[in-house]
Design an enzyme around this catalytic site. Sequence first.
Site: not given
Length: 323
Positions: A11-12, A14-15, A17, A194
């Site tokens: 998940g790098a 965005s956000g 990560g 989730y």
Amino acid sequence: MSIQPVVIITGASSGVGLWAARSLATRGWLVIMACRDLAKAEAAATEIGIPAESRRIMPIDLGDQASVRKFADEFHATGLPLDALLLTAAVYLPRLEAPMRSAQGYEISVATNYFGHFLLAHLLIDDLKQAKGRLASPPRLITLGTVTANSEEFGGKIPIPAPADLGDLAGLAAGFQAPIAMIDGKPFKPGKAYKDSKLACMIMSREFQKRWGSTGIVFNTLYPGCVAETLLFRHTPPAFQKIFPWFQKNITKGYVSQPLAGERTAQVIADPAFASQSGVHWSWGNRQKEGRMPFAQPLSTRGTNEARNERLWDLTMKAVGLA
């Protein structure tokens, strides 16, 4: 000649990560950005200034177990060591009226956020074992948790759509294929799916500690504060995307920026202070205060039932083809 540490971050693009990748790159780490969209990851890394020589971008779709296995094979083909594995990727699809399914037929939130990370961690655990002694600090497997999956904290008690609760694992025990879409076997609630997936990830980390803690690997989870402005929320209503950050900044005081969350996550990966304990959930709390130190936050009984956690592990091993 100094040794360059190596970390894989899911998940790098965005956000948390992405910003953790930047913080670790500034510390001299080589960052393997494990992402589904390579062009997006390349553009994001360039935009926030992650040096090209400090990053490699490799494809993975955590929702597809074949893709996870291919990623592990491709990483091993590089010949690189692995000093840390950081699991931050997640999908959040709260507006679904019916479950989406992974390539293996599983509900997509659990398939991506939990099954994919569970499989990846198993495929790379030997790499982390072999890294023991390579650096001054031990190898680490760190998982991004969430306050909404821990009913020990206020954010985990919110009943909309329902608190995280894996029940007796009836859905998973029944094979978790259509029409089943929830781990507890109850009717589909996308927001709860989730939360359940994140609770399962936090349990996974504790189970890794119980089974592999003696190898010298540090297994921890963390909650860096409420990162209210990330692409995780892109599938929520537009009004929510405007109101939620304001609410976290001004009412709950839980808001943290993406760069700060990334820096806190990088600390848990790299700083010696976070290597002294394994099997804990690091938190900076629900209400942010300048200079506040992190602390080990207890998990609720929904995450600490030993018999259920062991059964969750065994059922997940089957779901990802490891048993």
